[in-house]
Enzyme design. Structure first.
Site, PDB file in Angstrom:
ATOM      1  N   LYS A 155     -21.268  30.773 -33.547  1.00  0.00           N
ATOM      2  CA  LYS A 155     -20.895  30.243 -35.015  1.00  0.00           C
ATOM      3  C   LYS A 155     -22.171  29.848 -35.624  1.00  0.00           C
ATOM      4  O   LYS A 155     -22.245  29.017 -36.753  1.00  0.00           O
ATOM      5  CB  LYS A 155     -19.749  29.077 -35.257  1.00  0.00           C
ATOM      6  CG  LYS A 155     -18.327  29.385 -34.809  1.00  0.00           C
ATOM      7  CD  LYS A 155     -17.521  28.271 -35.148  1.00  0.00           C
ATOM      8  CE  LYS A 155     -17.339  27.587 -33.849  1.00  0.00           C
ATOM      9  NZ  LYS A 155     -16.078  26.606 -33.754  1.00  0.00           N
ATOM     10  N   ASP A 191     -11.318  22.009 -31.108  1.00  0.00           N
ATOM     11  CA  ASP A 191     -10.439  22.076 -32.320  1.00  0.00           C
ATOM     12  C   ASP A 191      -9.088  22.715 -32.131  1.00  0.00           C
ATOM     13  O   ASP A 191      -7.946  22.150 -32.336  1.00  0.00           O
ATOM     14  CB  ASP A 191     -11.110  22.781 -33.674  1.00  0.00           C
ATOM     15  CG  ASP A 191     -11.707  24.101 -33.276  1.00  0.00           C
ATOM     16  OD1 ASP A 191     -11.432  24.675 -32.188  1.00  0.00           O
ATOM     17  OD2 ASP A 191     -12.083  24.647 -34.211  1.00  0.00           O
TER      18      ASP A 191
END
Length: 453
Positions: A155, A191
């Site tokens: 990311k 997450d």
């Protein structure tokens, strides 16, 4: 949208039912490899143990801190658990500047600790002993609840000196360097795990957490006898373990080549982590807009769209040079637009290319391009979820879902369900549940469950 030439041009993005079945077969085989001691090293989906073995009951109480790092922003949260499945949350978003995302690990963790101190002071929490859950949404090998080694950055992060290091230790050291915080790091999680925990707090039948946002990953509840990587002492008292699949890496050994396109290969080649996270690069918000950009550029060059437009050369120049100019949020806005006005689509075309009056036909064609790419993404997520639901093999499985792509795309949920009904065992009833702040509330819940134990 009746243009057969454009349909032919995009047909490689249309995954047939037989291809779906083949992806499903290969995915489930990879999950088995990831769980196996003998085959783990060869597996793309590593199926890391999270060391979280208890789901929340809903009765948890107390004040907890949560950190959520997984993109260009990170959050600090105070979560007050009140029992009766209730939680009160205060949070603040802090930016992670580009120079910190690609600087040193010390800079990154000092920045996090500084923001944490600012939050604690703002909320007058300095006099309390605060257990903290740290949502760190990057691939990690967990060696315990508070010890996780970063496998690799994803990311857009490239902080030096963090890969192969224990991120729990790095956070603790940064907190200690300040000398003014009484914070105990109770858990590191990603997450997807947070989403599962957050949804299980509200619905005890939640068994899977999935993120479809900037990245894509899933976590699920596995029986300890199937988790060969789990040390024997963790198999004694508890029947289950949460497994972080890291399914974004599926395809790195070539299993997806029969459904990948040259556009997927271009996106991968120009990414910061070429050759890795190939499944994620077909699904997640970080890459969908870029796929649309590449496809639209070629469609214009082949006279399949904007044929009669006087600023066609302007389109091609912008699309060629301006990598990232089509944001994934534009896909959601275009697919959510109303026929025949296409007001949002026209606004986007004006903003990006200075196009004053797009025709209805061109707006329809652009929407079709977006649909093909987002529908393929949803089908691939559905394959993974179906594999996990069938593996869990309970009569009713709730899937907690979070992430901006799922949350804001108008049809992603429908596209997923359509495919899941083809692949999930008809004896199992499944339910998709939108998470309420999985990476924040979920981190606090893991900290709360750990504190209780």
């Amino acid at each position: 949208m009746q243009d057969q030439n454009l349909k032919d041009f995009l047909k490689e993005f249309i995954i047939s039912d037989s291809q779906l079945q083949e992806v499903y077969k290969r995915f489930t085989a990879e999950i088995r490899k990831g769980l196996s001691q003998a085959a783990h090293k060869q597996a793309d989906t590593k199926c890391y143990m999270t060391y979280v073995q208890d789901l929340p009951t809903g009765d948890e109480k107390g004040n907890y801190l949560a950190l959520d790092l997984g993109g260009t922003n990170f959050r600090v949260l105070r979560v007050a658990l009140k029992g009766h499945h209730e939680a009160e949350i205060n949070s603040k978003v802090y930016a992670v500047p580009k120079e910190i995302m690609t600087g040193s690990g010390t800079q990154l963790f000092d920045h996090i600790a500084n923001c944490l101190a600012e939050f604690v002071n703002e909320h007058s929490l300095g006099d309390q002993h605060l257990p903290l859950g740290f949502t760190f949404s990057f691939p990690c090998i967990q060696l315990g609840l508070t010890k996780g080694l970063l496998v690799r950055w994803t990311k857009g992060f490239q902080c030096a000196g963090v890969e192969k290091e224990d991120v729990g230790r790095l956070l603790k050291e940064a907190i200690a360097r300040r000398g003014d915080l009484v914070i105990e790091v109770m858990a590191i999680l990603n997450d997807a795990t947070g989403t599962l925990m957050s949804c299980a707090h509200r619905n005890p039948e939640c068994r899977i957490g999935v993120i479809i946002g900037t990245g894509c990953n899933a976590c699920y509840v596995e029986r300890v006898e199937n988790a060969e990587l789990l040390e024997p002492e963790y198999k004694i008292d508890k029947p289950n373990i949460l497994v972080n699949t890291e399914w974004g890496a599926f395809g790195e050994n070539g299993q997806l080549e029969f459904v990948r396109t040259d556009y997927d290969r271009k996106v991968d080649k120009h990414s910061l982590n070429a050759g890795t996270q190939l499944f994620e690069k077909m699904i997640s918000g970080m890459y969908l807009g870029e796929l649309v950009r590449l496809v639209l550029h070629d469609a214009i060059q082949k006279n399949l769209i904007f044929v009669r437009n006087t600023v066609k050369h302007n389109f091609i120049n912008i699309l060629k040079k301006d990598i990232g100019c089509i944001e994934t949020r534009f896909i959601s806005e275009i697919e959510n637009d109303s026929f025949p006005d296409f007001q949002q689509t026209r606004n986007i075309l004006k903003e990006l290319f200075g196009l004053e009056k797009a025709s209805v036909e061109d707006c329809q064609k652009l929407r079709y391009i977006c649909e093909c790419i987002s529908k393929r993404a949803a089908k691939l997520v559905a394959v993974g979820l179906s594999g996990l639901i069938n593996k869990i093999a309970e009569p009713h499985v709730v899937v907690g879902v979070d992430g901006s792509v799922y949350r804001f795309h108008p049809h992603f949920d429908f596209y997923m369900r359509e495919t899941m009904h083809k692949l999930v065992n008809p004896k199992t009833r499944f339910e998709l549940m939108l998470s309420e702040d999985g990476s924040g509330r979920g981190a606090a819940l893991v900290a709360a469950v750990a504190s209780k134990n």
